[in-house]
Scaffold this motif. Structure first.
Motif, PDB file in Angstrom:
ATOM      1  N   GLU A   1      -7.602  -4.064   3.023  1.00 45.70           N
ATOM      2  CA  GLU A   1      -8.308  -4.585   1.816  1.00 45.70           C
ATOM      3  C   GLU A   1      -8.520  -5.883   2.014  1.00 45.70           C
ATOM      4  O   GLU A   1      -9.246  -6.561   1.329  1.00 45.70           O
ATOM      5  CB  GLU A   1      -7.382  -3.993   0.640  1.00 45.70           C
ATOM      6  CG  GLU A   1      -7.439  -2.676   0.369  1.00 45.70           C
ATOM      7  CD  GLU A   1      -6.537  -2.156  -0.525  1.00 45.70           C
ATOM      8  OE1 GLU A   1      -6.327  -1.065  -1.019  1.00 45.70           O
ATOM      9  OE2 GLU A   1      -5.384  -2.964  -0.896  1.00 45.70           O
TER      10      GLU A   1
ATOM     11  N   ASP B   1       3.849   3.616   1.882  1.00 46.68           N
ATOM     12  CA  ASP B   1       3.654   2.791   0.813  1.00 46.68           C
ATOM     13  C   ASP B   1       5.034   2.414   0.096  1.00 46.68           C
ATOM     14  O   ASP B   1       6.048   3.386  -0.043  1.00 46.68           O
ATOM     15  CB  ASP B   1       2.957   3.474  -0.420  1.00 46.68           C
ATOM     16  CG  ASP B   1       1.645   3.524  -0.405  1.00 46.68           C
ATOM     17  OD1 ASP B   1       1.175   2.960   0.668  1.00 46.68           O
ATOM     18  OD2 ASP B   1       0.877   4.565  -0.977  1.00 46.68           O
TER      19      ASP B   1
ATOM     20  N   SER C   1       3.521  -1.217  -2.995  1.00 52.67           N
ATOM     21  CA  SER C   1       2.156  -0.714  -3.064  1.00 52.67           C
ATOM     22  C   SER C   1       1.462  -1.006  -4.131  1.00 52.67           C
ATOM     23  O   SER C   1       1.825  -0.812  -5.098  1.00 52.67           O
ATOM     24  CB  SER C   1       2.325   0.689  -2.549  1.00 52.67           C
ATOM     25  OG  SER C   1       1.199   1.283  -2.632  1.00 52.67           O
TER      26      SER C   1
ATOM     27  N   ARG D   1      -1.141   0.735  -4.809  1.00 52.23           N
ATOM     28  CA  ARG D   1      -1.758   1.974  -5.138  1.00 52.23           C
ATOM     29  C   ARG D   1      -0.905   3.056  -5.771  1.00 52.23           C
ATOM     30  O   ARG D   1       0.299   3.201  -5.563  1.00 52.23           O
ATOM     31  CB  ARG D   1      -2.256   2.625  -4.095  1.00 52.23           C
ATOM     32  CG  ARG D   1      -3.653   2.149  -3.484  1.00 52.23           C
ATOM     33  CD  ARG D   1      -4.026   2.930  -2.342  1.00 52.23           C
ATOM     34  NE  ARG D   1      -3.081   2.703  -1.231  1.00 52.23           N
ATOM     35  CZ  ARG D   1      -3.230   1.648  -0.303  1.00 52.23           C
ATOM     36  NH1 ARG D   1      -4.279   0.942  -0.526  1.00 52.23           N
ATOM     37  NH2 ARG D   1      -2.332   1.582   0.517  1.00 52.23           N
ATOM     38  N   THR D   2      -1.362   3.805  -6.857  1.00 57.09           N
ATOM     39  CA  THR D   2      -0.514   4.812  -7.259  1.00 57.09           C
ATOM     40  C   THR D   2      -0.406   5.866  -6.266  1.00 57.09           C
ATOM     41  O   THR D   2      -1.202   5.985  -5.384  1.00 57.09           O
ATOM     42  CB  THR D   2      -1.168   5.572  -8.651  1.00 57.09           C
ATOM     43  OG1 THR D   2      -2.466   6.037  -8.315  1.00 57.09           O
ATOM     44  CG2 THR D   2      -1.170   4.233  -9.825  1.00 57.09           C
TER      45      THR D   2
ATOM     46  N   GLU E   1      -3.760   7.499  -5.807  1.00 57.20           N
ATOM     47  CA  GLU E   1      -4.609   6.688  -5.078  1.00 57.20           C
ATOM     48  C   GLU E   1      -4.421   6.807  -3.698  1.00 57.20           C
ATOM     49  O   GLU E   1      -5.297   6.677  -2.766  1.00 57.20           O
ATOM     50  CB  GLU E   1      -4.502   5.242  -5.679  1.00 57.20           C
ATOM     51  CG  GLU E   1      -5.265   5.376  -6.959  1.00 57.20           C
ATOM     52  CD  GLU E   1      -4.979   4.092  -7.987  1.00 57.20           C
ATOM     53  OE1 GLU E   1      -5.462   3.680  -8.921  1.00 57.20           O
ATOM     54  OE2 GLU E   1      -4.007   3.353  -7.498  1.00 57.20           O
ATOM     55  N   SER E   2      -3.054   7.012  -3.430  1.00 53.77           N
ATOM     56  CA  SER E   2      -2.647   6.854  -1.782  1.00 53.77           C
ATOM     57  C   SER E   2      -3.243   8.212  -1.096  1.00 53.77           C
ATOM     58  O   SER E   2      -3.636   8.163  -0.226  1.00 53.77           O
ATOM     59  CB  SER E   2      -1.007   6.857  -1.549  1.00 53.77           C
ATOM     60  OG  SER E   2      -0.801   5.185  -1.855  1.00 53.77           O
TER      61      SER E   2
ATOM     62  N   LEU F   1      -7.059   8.182  -0.718  1.00 57.94           N
ATOM     63  CA  LEU F   1      -7.365   6.937   0.366  1.00 57.94           C
ATOM     64  C   LEU F   1      -7.086   7.723   1.853  1.00 57.94           C
ATOM     65  O   LEU F   1      -8.016   7.725   2.519  1.00 57.94           O
ATOM     66  CB  LEU F   1      -6.523   5.830   0.429  1.00 57.94           C
ATOM     67  CG  LEU F   1      -6.634   4.818   1.185  1.00 57.94           C
ATOM     68  CD1 LEU F   1      -8.179   4.432   1.217  1.00 57.94           C
ATOM     69  CD2 LEU F   1      -5.757   3.812   1.543  1.00 57.94           C
TER      70      LEU F   1
ATOM     71  N   ASP G   1       4.314   4.904 -10.363  1.00 54.52           N
ATOM     72  CA  ASP G   1       2.659   4.706 -10.956  1.00 54.52           C
ATOM     73  C   ASP G   1       2.543   4.087 -12.090  1.00 54.52           C
ATOM     74  O   ASP G   1       1.703   3.245 -12.317  1.00 54.52           O
ATOM     75  CB  ASP G   1       2.280   6.211 -11.247  1.00 54.52           C
ATOM     76  CG  ASP G   1       2.041   6.686  -9.946  1.00 54.52           C
ATOM     77  OD1 ASP G   1       2.219   6.159  -8.947  1.00 54.52           O
ATOM     78  OD2 ASP G   1       1.699   8.006  -9.777  1.00 54.52           O
TER      79      ASP G   1
ATOM     80  N   ARG H   1      -1.372  -3.746 -12.987  1.00 57.65           N
ATOM     81  CA  ARG H   1      -2.904  -3.901 -12.596  1.00 57.65           C
ATOM     82  C   ARG H   1      -3.386  -4.223 -13.812  1.00 57.65           C
ATOM     83  O   ARG H   1      -4.538  -5.052 -13.950  1.00 57.65           O
ATOM     84  CB  ARG H   1      -3.293  -2.653 -12.222  1.00 57.65           C
ATOM     85  CG  ARG H   1      -4.659  -2.619 -11.830  1.00 57.65           C
ATOM     86  CD  ARG H   1      -5.007  -1.229 -11.308  1.00 57.65           C
ATOM     87  NE  ARG H   1      -4.388  -0.908 -10.287  1.00 57.65           N
ATOM     88  CZ  ARG H   1      -4.314   0.519  -9.720  1.00 57.65           C
ATOM     89  NH1 ARG H   1      -5.052   1.394 -10.447  1.00 57.65           N
ATOM     90  NH2 ARG H   1      -3.688   0.776  -8.573  1.00 57.65           N
TER      91      ARG H   1
ATOM     92  N   PRO I   1      -8.202  -2.645  -7.066  1.00 64.84           N
ATOM     93  CA  PRO I   1      -7.402  -1.803  -6.034  1.00 64.84           C
ATOM     94  C   PRO I   1      -8.402  -0.718  -5.274  1.00 64.84           C
ATOM     95  O   PRO I   1      -9.503  -0.527  -5.782  1.00 64.84           O
ATOM     96  CB  PRO I   1      -6.213  -0.969  -6.649  1.00 64.84           C
ATOM     97  CG  PRO I   1      -6.755  -1.173  -8.300  1.00 64.84           C
ATOM     98  CD  PRO I   1      -7.345  -2.458  -8.372  1.00 64.84           C
TER      99      PRO I   1
END
Lengths: 543, 347
Positions: A521, B231, B235, B237-238, B241-242, B245, B321, B328, B337
């Motif tokens: 990223e 993570d 991290s 990302r929640t 989201e991980s 991804l 999360d 965020r 993100p």
């Protein structure tokens, strides 16, 4: 040792044809055979045929009283005997034993045969026998018949003897002559029989081979009664006989009280004789006896045309795979193709070898299984290559990327191939018929696939990573870091992994949002910032 | 290629992202509709025509005709003679010994039996008296089915346990097995729709599909495991989201693998469908082709979102999360993100 070895694998029934043996149920007058008994017999015969290896035989009923067994190729004597053994297994207690001849040394000092039994001798027990081991079963008539009985030349088939009467018979090899009591338990009470080394109570082995039997619920109860009666009785009354088709296959003595329905037979077994007896006990219990009514060659149902179509289709499919792989991975695709060729050659050799040594036969389903295996096998390479690309995207040099990718891809490959192998082993152990053949092919291709990826593909990539063509990231190599979005640092230098780590640490002390980015990223952000240095980089949301 | 490579790059960095996990309501609805449709097809067929699935002679038994002293041992003649007299029946023809022909067909009515007997007698130049008819039982009997099913159940239980140990969570096993059922039902539905006979070859095709489906899921789940376990607390990302991804990062692999696996099978299906008498090839390749495509779909659209759903409610994960989403919301960071979905906890 090389007898019958051919380079070509043998084919199964559907592709090559074979031998069709029709068995007809032997019924006494007025006796009916139920559909249930027939399908039970089909199941037993199928197990018997399958016990000889992965043979893909076909067994089914025909009409009201026939069973048709189709075996690929020529049926050898052993297989034929195994099918034809019409085998009714019975447990009878032993009442008397003697040497197998019907002669005695007379007053003149010469061996004389016993006379034929006098029909006038009483054949009914004078006292009603209280149990199957009661010696009152041995009437004078039976005694005379016993003495006149010659194992080398038996007068009548003991197999047809009534179940509720005593019988005179011999050991299958003709070494001992017996009087046996009425049938106490039929072979269908055996749920399993296996051979193994005798276990001591401490869990060690004595090195002696034994046959272990498992009886069903009712069999357990009956056997417990027999055991109670026979244990401690004088020899030979402490013996009970397994009678297969009228002949005694084994007559062990009761050496303990067995109430759990799991007797084991010990004696002077070798590994082979123990296995034979176990097989006889396990597959011996046909509910009715059968006789071969015809045995003929049959042709393939599918024939060579189907195999040809299958192979042509497979070839076309393979060419498409080659084109697609080259398109996707450029020259790296050749590594996939070479690996597939190596896997293909190994599979072919393994099948030819197993077909020669183990009687494995390739059916159309097997061919299809192998064609599907192309996908499974290619996936190992695809997983691996995609990992290498991921590592390159993270800015590693090719050699480092190959090693890092291998470490990760290896785990994935082992885990996923493990699932496949598990499927193959479970199905092979538990299933019968064609499912077994399929499981075999699946397991074989999985093992070969893993071997090829470890011993061929990975070393190959390690070597290629050292060549200029690949390490410089030539456009046609399929591993061009620029095309993969890695950050170019000039003079063929890409950001080294150590640097990335340091950057990550540096970044961690910077702004919180920046800290919460992955390497990828951050690179994305950097590249976007460089492309539009003044404006704030925004990310489009695609979905 | 350049396009797919670029696509792969974008998926890897998160520049481009398909929201498999966030839009799971849509995907689950689609999956549910597909499953219901696949159950409905054989049911409707069963009610209207009386047969839910078209089982082959190996399962149901059937009729057998033996022609003695035939003039020719050409197997084609019999196939055509049966097709003329009983168009629906599939004939398995083989020669027995020197001059006898054995023809096995599906169970025929008495009228059809007479018609086929006459037709066969004419075709091979014998009298109808030289054509013996009998019923044959199933060669793939109940016992074979039972043993195959026992094997299957034990396999699934073992896989469940092993995946749970390997991934250190039983929730991945559960998601994988549910996705497997999805594949199985949809494949059966398509099979019923096609009206092809279920032969032992097709059953073996189904078994292959089960193996393939689990295999495909394990590959993608291994990437999910890697992403979610790497993570840390920091991290960006929640959990969902991980997971998303990981699915995106393995998407190019999934596409490549399914194309490579499907190409040879598709070739067999196309060729097998056009050539007369290649039914076995056609049957097995249909179940395989449908299964491979559905397995790939199911891993991405069903297994991964299910896994995220199973895990999200765990206290540790939902706490993390929430914190990530809160950070965020406050953040003024220029870079958003990787997966900018709706806040999942709000769903």
């Amino acid at each position: 040792m090389w007898g019958g070895a051919t380079v070509e694998p043998k084919l199964a029934l559907d592709l090559e044809g074979g031998t069709q043996i029709i068995l007809e149920a032997q019924l006494e007058d007025g006796q009916e055979v139920s559909q249930e008994q027939l399908s039970q017999a089909v199941s037993i015969i199928r197990q018997r045929v399958d016990a000889s290896g992965v043979s893909e035989a076909e067994v089914n009923t025909q009409g009201g009283r026939n069973i048709v067994v189709s075996i690929p190729g020529e049926a050898d004597e052993e297989t034929r005997a195994r099918i034809e053994a019409s085998a009714q297994l019975e447990f009878r207690p032993v009442l008397a034993t003697s040497a197998p001849t019907n002669q005695f040394v007379g007053e003149d000092g010469e061996e004389t045969p016993y006379p034929s039994p006098d029909p006038a001798l009483p054949a009914e027990p004078s006292v009603a026998p209280s149990n199957a081991s009661d010696l009152s079963w041995v009437t004078p008539a039976l005694q005379a018949q016993f003495q006149a009985y010659d194992c080398a030349n038996p007068p009548a088939a003991a197999a047809d003897a009534p179940k509720d009467q005593p019988v005179v018979t011999c050991e299958t090899d003709g070494s001992v002559k017996y009087i046996l009591g009425p049938v106490e338990l039929s072979g269908s009470a055996i749920t399993d029989a296996s051979s193994g080394l005798e276990q001591t109570q401490s869990g060690g082995t004595t090195g002696r081979w034994v046959v272990n039997i498992t009886l069903d619920g009712q069999g357990t109860d009956v056997f417990a009664d027999i055991s109670q009666r026979l244990y401690g009785a004088t020899s030979p009354l402490n013996q009970f006989a397994f009678v297969l088709d009228g002949a005694v296959i084994s007559a062990p003595s009761m050496n303990g009280l067995i109430t759990d329905g799991r007797p084991s037979i010990s004696g002077s077994f070798t590994e082979e004789t123990a296995k034979t007896l176990a097989d006889q006990l396990k597959y011996g219990a046909l509910p009715i006896s059968f006789e071969v009514s015809s045995s003929e060659q049959i042709s393939a149902t599918l024939g060579s045309a189907q195999l040809q179509i299958g192979l042509i289709a497979g070839l076309i499919g393979l060419i498409l795979v080659v084109i697609y792989t080259l398109f996707q991975y450029r020259l790296l695709g050749f590594v996939t193709i070479a690996s597939l060729v190596v896997a293909g050659v190994l599979t072919y050799l393994a099948i030819a070898l197993l077909s020669w040594r183990q009687g494995y036969r390739l059916s159309l389903a097997g061919v299809a299984g192998i064609i599907v295996a192309i996908g499974f096998t290619a996936d190992s390479f695809i997983v691996y290559f995609e990992r290498i690309r991921d590592e390159l995207r993270d800015g590693r040099g090719l050699e480092a990327a190959v090693e890092a990718a291998w470490k990760r891809a290896k785990r994935t490959i082992y885990a996923s191939k493990g699932v496949n192998l598990l499927a193959a082993v479970v199905l092979y152990v538990l299933a019968v018929g064609n499912v077994r053949g399929f499981a075999f092919t699946l397991g074989l291709t999985t093992i070969i696939d893993v071997l090829v990826v470890i011993l061929f593909t990975h070393p190959m990539l390690q070597l290629l990573a050292q060549t200029r063509f690949f390490s410089s990231g030539h456009k046609l190599s399929g591993l061009d870091p620029k095309a993969l979005g890695a950050v170019y640092r000039g003079r063929a230098q890409f950001r080294a992994p150590t640097e990335t780590v340091r950057q990550a640490k540096l970044a961690s002390s910077s702004r919180e949002a920046q800290r919460r980015q992955t390497i990828a990223e951050r690179k994305l952000a950097e590249s976007q910032q460089t492309s539009s240095s003044t404006s704030t980089a925004t990310k489009e949301k695609d979905s | 290629m350049a396009n797919l490579t670029q696509f792969g790059n974008d998926l890897y960095t998160g520049k481009r992202s398909i929201n498999f996990v966030g839009n799971r309501r849509i995907w689950f609805t689609v999956a549910l509709l597909l499953v219901l449709g696949s159950i409905a097809v054989p049911l409707v067929k069963g009610v209207t025509t009386g047969t839910y699935f078209n089982f082959g002679i190996e399962f149901t038994g059937g009729s057998q005709f033996t022609i003695e002293n035939a003039e020719s041992t050409d197997q084609e003649i019999a196939t055509e003679a049966v097709a003329a007299a009983a168009p629906d029946a599939v004939a398995r023809v083989s020669t027995v010994g020197e001059s006898a022909i054995r023809v096995q067909t599906d169970q025929l009515t008495p009228d059809e039996t007479t018609a086929v007997t006459t037709s066969l007698a004419d075709a091979y130049g014998v009298t109808t008296g030289e054509v013996n008819t009998s019923f044959i039982g199933a060669s793939w009997g109940q016992d074979v089915t039972r043993q195959a099913l026992t094997g299957l159940v034990i396999f699934l239980v073992l896989t469940f346990a092993i995946m749970a140990i390997y991934f250190r969570t039983w929730k991945m096993s559960a998601a994988a097995i549910l996705a497997l059922l999805d594949v199985l039902i949809i494949t059966l539905g398509v099979y019923s729709l096609s009206g092809f006979e279920i032969t032992p070859a097709a059953v073996i095709g189904f078994l292959t599909i089960l193996g393939y489906s689990l295999y495909d899921t394990v590959v993608v789940f291994d990437k999910i495991r890697e992403n979610t376990s790497e993570d840390g607390e920091d991290s960006p990302r929640t959990f969902a989201e991980s997971v998303n991804l990981a699915v995106n990062q393995t998407l190019v692999r999934s596409i490549n693998t399914s194309v490579v696996a499907a190409l040879p099978v598709a070739a067999i299906l196309v060729i097998g469908d056009f050539v007369l008498g290649a039914e076995t090839l056609r049957d097995i390749s249909l179940s395989l082709l449908v299964g491979i495509l559905v397995a790939t779909y199911s891993t991405i659209f069903v297994a991964a979102p299910l896994y995220a759903l199973f895990r999200e409610s765990e206290p540790a994960i939902s706490k993390r999360d929430k914190r990530i989403l809160a950070v965020r919301a406050r953040s003024t960071s220029a870079v958003r993100p990787a997966v900018a979905g709706e806040p999942l906890s709000a769903e």
